[in-house]
Scaffold this motif. Structure first.
Motif, PDB file in Angstrom:
ATOM      1  N   TYR A   9      -3.002  -8.457  -4.242  1.00 23.74           N
ATOM      2  CA  TYR A   9      -4.321  -7.832  -4.185  1.00 23.74           C
ATOM      3  C   TYR A   9      -5.139  -8.312  -5.371  1.00 23.74           C
ATOM      4  O   TYR A   9      -4.615  -8.468  -6.478  1.00 23.74           O
ATOM      5  CB  TYR A   9      -4.191  -6.309  -4.240  1.00 23.74           C
ATOM      6  N   HIS A  17      -9.304   0.711  -4.310  1.00 27.31           N
ATOM      7  CA  HIS A  17      -8.219   1.560  -3.793  1.00 27.31           C
ATOM      8  C   HIS A  17      -8.042   2.796  -4.672  1.00 27.31           C
ATOM      9  O   HIS A  17      -8.015   3.925  -4.196  1.00 27.31           O
ATOM     10  CB  HIS A  17      -6.904   0.771  -3.716  1.00 27.31           C
ATOM     11  N   TRP A  18      -7.940   2.588  -5.998  1.00 26.27           N
ATOM     12  CA  TRP A  18      -7.636   3.720  -6.881  1.00 26.27           C
ATOM     13  C   TRP A  18      -8.838   4.633  -7.085  1.00 26.27           C
ATOM     14  O   TRP A  18      -8.688   5.855  -7.178  1.00 26.27           O
ATOM     15  CB  TRP A  18      -7.053   3.237  -8.205  1.00 26.27           C
ATOM     16  N   ARG A  64     -15.701  -1.174   0.483  1.00 26.39           N
ATOM     17  CA  ARG A  64     -14.295  -1.602   0.594  1.00 26.39           C
ATOM     18  C   ARG A  64     -14.025  -2.277   1.933  1.00 26.39           C
ATOM     19  O   ARG A  64     -13.314  -3.288   2.004  1.00 26.39           O
ATOM     20  CB  ARG A  64     -13.395  -0.385   0.421  1.00 26.39           C
ATOM     21  N   ARG A  68     -12.859  -5.956   2.507  1.00 31.96           N
ATOM     22  CA  ARG A  68     -11.600  -6.140   3.250  1.00 31.96           C
ATOM     23  C   ARG A  68     -11.764  -7.189   4.343  1.00 31.96           C
ATOM     24  O   ARG A  68     -10.856  -7.964   4.605  1.00 31.96           O
ATOM     25  CB  ARG A  68     -11.224  -4.783   3.837  1.00 31.96           C
ATOM     26  N   TYR A  76       3.484  -9.399   3.477  1.00 34.30           N
ATOM     27  CA  TYR A  76       4.577  -8.643   2.864  1.00 34.30           C
ATOM     28  C   TYR A  76       5.715  -9.569   2.467  1.00 34.30           C
ATOM     29  O   TYR A  76       5.907 -10.616   3.078  1.00 34.30           O
ATOM     30  CB  TYR A  76       5.098  -7.608   3.863  1.00 34.30           C
ATOM     31  N   HIS A  92      -2.299   2.230   7.418  1.00 32.99           N
ATOM     32  CA  HIS A  92      -3.510   1.827   6.688  1.00 32.99           C
ATOM     33  C   HIS A  92      -4.745   1.942   7.579  1.00 32.99           C
ATOM     34  O   HIS A  92      -5.802   2.375   7.136  1.00 32.99           O
ATOM     35  CB  HIS A  92      -3.370   0.393   6.148  1.00 32.99           C
ATOM     36  N   TYR A  96      -7.994   4.247   6.898  1.00 30.68           N
ATOM     37  CA  TYR A  96      -9.382   3.751   6.913  1.00 30.68           C
ATOM     38  C   TYR A  96     -10.241   4.588   7.856  1.00 30.68           C
ATOM     39  O   TYR A  96     -11.373   4.954   7.524  1.00 30.68           O
ATOM     40  CB  TYR A  96      -9.432   2.278   7.337  1.00 30.68           C
ATOM     41  N   VAL A 157      -1.983  10.979   3.689  1.00 34.99           N
ATOM     42  CA  VAL A 157      -1.866  10.548   2.286  1.00 34.99           C
ATOM     43  C   VAL A 157      -0.464  10.877   1.758  1.00 34.99           C
ATOM     44  O   VAL A 157       0.149  10.067   1.049  1.00 34.99           O
ATOM     45  CB  VAL A 157      -2.963  11.196   1.397  1.00 34.99           C
ATOM     46  N   HIS A 160       1.867   8.288   3.063  1.00 31.45           N
ATOM     47  CA  HIS A 160       1.542   7.012   2.402  1.00 31.45           C
ATOM     48  C   HIS A 160       2.113   6.983   0.974  1.00 31.45           C
ATOM     49  O   HIS A 160       2.722   5.987   0.552  1.00 31.45           O
ATOM     50  CB  HIS A 160       0.014   6.889   2.400  1.00 31.45           C
ATOM     51  N   VAL A 161       1.967   8.086   0.244  1.00 28.19           N
ATOM     52  CA  VAL A 161       2.442   8.136  -1.145  1.00 28.19           C
ATOM     53  C   VAL A 161       3.977   8.116  -1.160  1.00 28.19           C
ATOM     54  O   VAL A 161       4.584   7.384  -1.950  1.00 28.19           O
ATOM     55  CB  VAL A 161       1.894   9.396  -1.871  1.00 28.19           C
ATOM     56  N   LEU A 175       5.991  -3.566  -4.255  1.00 28.42           N
ATOM     57  CA  LEU A 175       4.748  -3.325  -3.503  1.00 28.42           C
ATOM     58  C   LEU A 175       3.778  -2.435  -4.289  1.00 28.42           C
ATOM     59  O   LEU A 175       2.568  -2.633  -4.243  1.00 28.42           O
ATOM     60  CB  LEU A 175       5.047  -2.676  -2.151  1.00 28.42           C
ATOM     61  N   LEU A 176       4.337  -1.435  -4.995  1.00 26.72           N
ATOM     62  CA  LEU A 176       3.449  -0.556  -5.775  1.00 26.72           C
ATOM     63  C   LEU A 176       2.813  -1.332  -6.928  1.00 26.72           C
ATOM     64  O   LEU A 176       1.627  -1.187  -7.214  1.00 26.72           O
ATOM     65  CB  LEU A 176       4.239   0.662  -6.298  1.00 26.72           C
ATOM     66  N   ARG A 178       2.047  -4.446  -7.030  1.00 24.90           N
ATOM     67  CA  ARG A 178       0.961  -5.366  -6.653  1.00 24.90           C
ATOM     68  C   ARG A 178      -0.334  -4.607  -6.375  1.00 24.90           C
ATOM     69  O   ARG A 178      -1.393  -5.206  -6.306  1.00 24.90           O
ATOM     70  CB  ARG A 178       1.375  -6.292  -5.501  1.00 24.90           C
TER      71      ARG A 178
HETATM   72  C1  HEM Z   1      -6.368   9.347  -0.792  1.00 29.78           C
HETATM   73  C2  HEM Z   1      -5.472   8.545  -1.253  1.00 29.78           C
HETATM   74  C3  HEM Z   1      -5.168   7.149  -0.743  1.00 29.78           C
HETATM   75  C4  HEM Z   1      -5.716   6.429   0.287  1.00 29.78           C
HETATM   76  C5  HEM Z   1      -6.845   6.855   1.228  1.00 29.78           C
HETATM   77  C6  HEM Z   1      -5.037   5.147   0.319  1.00 29.78           C
HETATM   78  C7  HEM Z   1      -5.303   4.127   1.223  1.00 29.78           C
HETATM   79  C8  HEM Z   1      -4.702   2.901   1.238  1.00 29.78           C
HETATM   80  C9  HEM Z   1      -4.996   1.821   2.154  1.00 29.78           C
HETATM   81  C10 HEM Z   1      -6.011   1.886   3.282  1.00 29.78           C
HETATM   82  C11 HEM Z   1      -4.206   0.780   1.820  1.00 29.78           C
HETATM   83  C12 HEM Z   1      -4.169  -0.585   2.520  1.00 29.78           C
HETATM   84  C13 HEM Z   1      -4.597  -1.665   1.606  1.00 29.78           C
HETATM   85  C14 HEM Z   1      -6.046  -2.000   1.672  1.00 29.78           C
HETATM   86  O1  HEM Z   1      -6.534  -2.380   2.698  1.00 29.78           O
HETATM   87  O2  HEM Z   1      -6.749  -1.843   0.642  1.00 29.78           O
HETATM   88  C15 HEM Z   1      -3.388   1.183   0.705  1.00 29.78           C
HETATM   89  C16 HEM Z   1      -2.449   0.405   0.085  1.00 29.78           C
HETATM   90  C17 HEM Z   1      -1.571   0.873  -0.849  1.00 29.78           C
HETATM   91  N1  HEM Z   1      -1.545   2.123  -1.419  1.00 29.78           N
HETATM   92 FE1  HEM Z   1      -2.808   3.626  -1.049  1.00 29.78          FE
HETATM   93  N2  HEM Z   1      -4.095   5.123  -0.674  1.00 29.78           N
HETATM   94  C18 HEM Z   1      -4.150   6.331  -1.350  1.00 29.78           C
HETATM   95  C19 HEM Z   1      -3.373   6.722  -2.415  1.00 29.78           C
HETATM   96  C20 HEM Z   1      -2.297   6.036  -2.890  1.00 29.78           C
HETATM   97  C21 HEM Z   1      -1.388   6.509  -3.920  1.00 29.78           C
HETATM   98  C22 HEM Z   1      -1.503   7.856  -4.661  1.00 29.78           C
HETATM   99  C23 HEM Z   1      -0.447   5.538  -4.086  1.00 29.78           C
HETATM  100  C24 HEM Z   1       0.734   5.491  -5.021  1.00 29.78           C
HETATM  101  C25 HEM Z   1       1.631   6.406  -5.170  1.00 29.78           C
HETATM  102  C26 HEM Z   1      -0.784   4.436  -3.185  1.00 29.78           C
HETATM  103  C27 HEM Z   1      -0.111   3.259  -3.075  1.00 29.78           C
HETATM  104  C28 HEM Z   1      -0.488   2.192  -2.306  1.00 29.78           C
HETATM  105  C29 HEM Z   1       0.195   0.917  -2.297  1.00 29.78           C
HETATM  106  C30 HEM Z   1       1.426   0.547  -3.113  1.00 29.78           C
HETATM  107  C31 HEM Z   1      -0.477   0.087  -1.397  1.00 29.78           C
HETATM  108  C32 HEM Z   1      -0.159  -1.361  -1.049  1.00 29.78           C
HETATM  109  C33 HEM Z   1       0.746  -1.390   0.115  1.00 29.78           C
HETATM  110  C34 HEM Z   1       0.910  -2.790   0.572  1.00 29.78           C
HETATM  111  O3  HEM Z   1       1.005  -3.695  -0.232  1.00 29.78           O
HETATM  112  O4  HEM Z   1       0.945  -2.943   1.780  1.00 29.78           O
HETATM  113  N3  HEM Z   1      -1.918   4.788  -2.476  1.00 29.78           N
HETATM  114  N4  HEM Z   1      -3.713   2.482   0.380  1.00 29.78           N
END
Ligand code: HEM
Ligand code: HEM
Length: 196
Positions: A9, A17-18, A64, A68, A76, A92, A96, A157, A160-161, A175-176, A178
């Motif tokens: 990323y 994302h964050w 975003r 994207r 992966y 994902h 979205y 969420v 996902h977490v 993965l986390l 990256r």
């Molecule tokens: C409201 C909270 C969150 C939403 C809506 C969300 C949404 C997403 C989405 C849509 C992706 C796909 C990547 C992209 O297209 O950008 C993603 C990837 C990811 N998220 Fe979140 N995320 C959230 C919170 C978190 C949290 C708290 C963590 C960690 C504990 C986390 C860890 C990751 C990781 C590691 C990936 C990458 C996965 C990969 O490489 O395929 N996310 N997230």
């Protein structure tokens, strides 16, 4: 570094994302608390901030999605099965969809409200209502839709977490990491690459 690589990323995707994750989790907590408050004055103020941060989230989600489209998802590592990769992409996509529909349903809710309280984002910008018919019934329906979508978002969420933590602590596949630092993976290595 700025854009996504084949296996990593970029900075923009990571920051968005964050930032959006923080906003959405904050909004879920704020929304749940504010509608159950006894102090009506404070609840009213919190709803105004909730509307402002919700619309800011929607704007960031639009950016975003545009980013994207111009930056395909990194592939992966080979240790992840096709089934797992498909499940992750499905989740994902759901996230979205919720990121768009949840703030839009909130905007619809305030647009159809018979109270007709103007939406002044951050007390600075007057946001127009969506062109929807005002009625008590419509307000009730959009309130239910907004609330139910909030519950679905909380569940999605959480899954996902948990998945992200499993990949980090159990599968130890990076993965986390990256999603925390850009260009962690070797560029150009493709579907079967390992972490360097
Ligand atoms: C409201 C909270 C969150 C939403 C809506 C969300 C949404 C997403 C989405 C849509 C992706 C796909 C990547 C992209 O297209 O950008 C993603 C990837 C990811 N998220 Fe979140 N995320 C959230 C919170 C978190 C949290 C708290 C963590 C960690 C504990 C986390 C860890 C990751 C990781 C590691 C990936 C990458 C996965 C990969 O490489 O395929 N996310 N997230
Ligand atoms: C990331 C975006 C958002 C999230 C996660 C979110 C989440 C929530 C949640 C969890 C509730 C409490 C529902 C309940 O338990 O009854 C709520 C209530 C509410 N939200 Fe949002 N919301 C978002 C965006 C918006 C936007 C953009 C608006 C309007 C412009 C909005 C307007 C409202 C209003 C007016 C209520 C109070 C409804 C009532 O009085 O029962 N929300 N929101």
């Amino acid at each position: 570094m700025i854009r996504n690589g084949k296996d990593s990323y970029g900075l923009v995707a990571i920051v968005l994302h964050w930032a959006i994750a923080l906003l959405i989790i904050g909004q879920l907590v704020m929304g749940t608390i504010m509608v159950r408050m006894a102090n009506q004055r404070l609840a009213f103020d919190l709803i105004q901030w909730h509307k402002s941060f919700g619309l800011l989230t929607l704007a960031l989600v639009a950016m975003r999605l545009a980013w994207r489209l111009a930056n395909p998802m990194p592939s992966y590592p080979g240790t992840i099965s096709d089934l797992e990769a498909r499940a992750a992409r499905g989740m994902h996509r759901l996230l979205y969809a919720l990121m768009v529909l949840l703030p839009l349903s909130g905007w619809a809710l305030v647009s159809v409200s018979v109270l007709a309280i103007p939406t002044l984002a951050f007390y600075l910008l007057l946001v127009p209502d969506l062109p929807l018919a005002v009625s008590e019934r419509a307000e009730h329906v959009w309130m239910l839709v907004h609330r139910q979508l909030g519950y679905v978002m909380m569940a999605a969420v959480s899954i996902h977490v948990l998945a992200a933590l499993r990949h980090h602590f159990r599968l130890k596949n990076g993965l986390l990491l990256r999603m925390l630092r850009p260009s962690r993976f070797r560029e150009g290595a493709g579907r079967n690459s390992d972490i360097v």
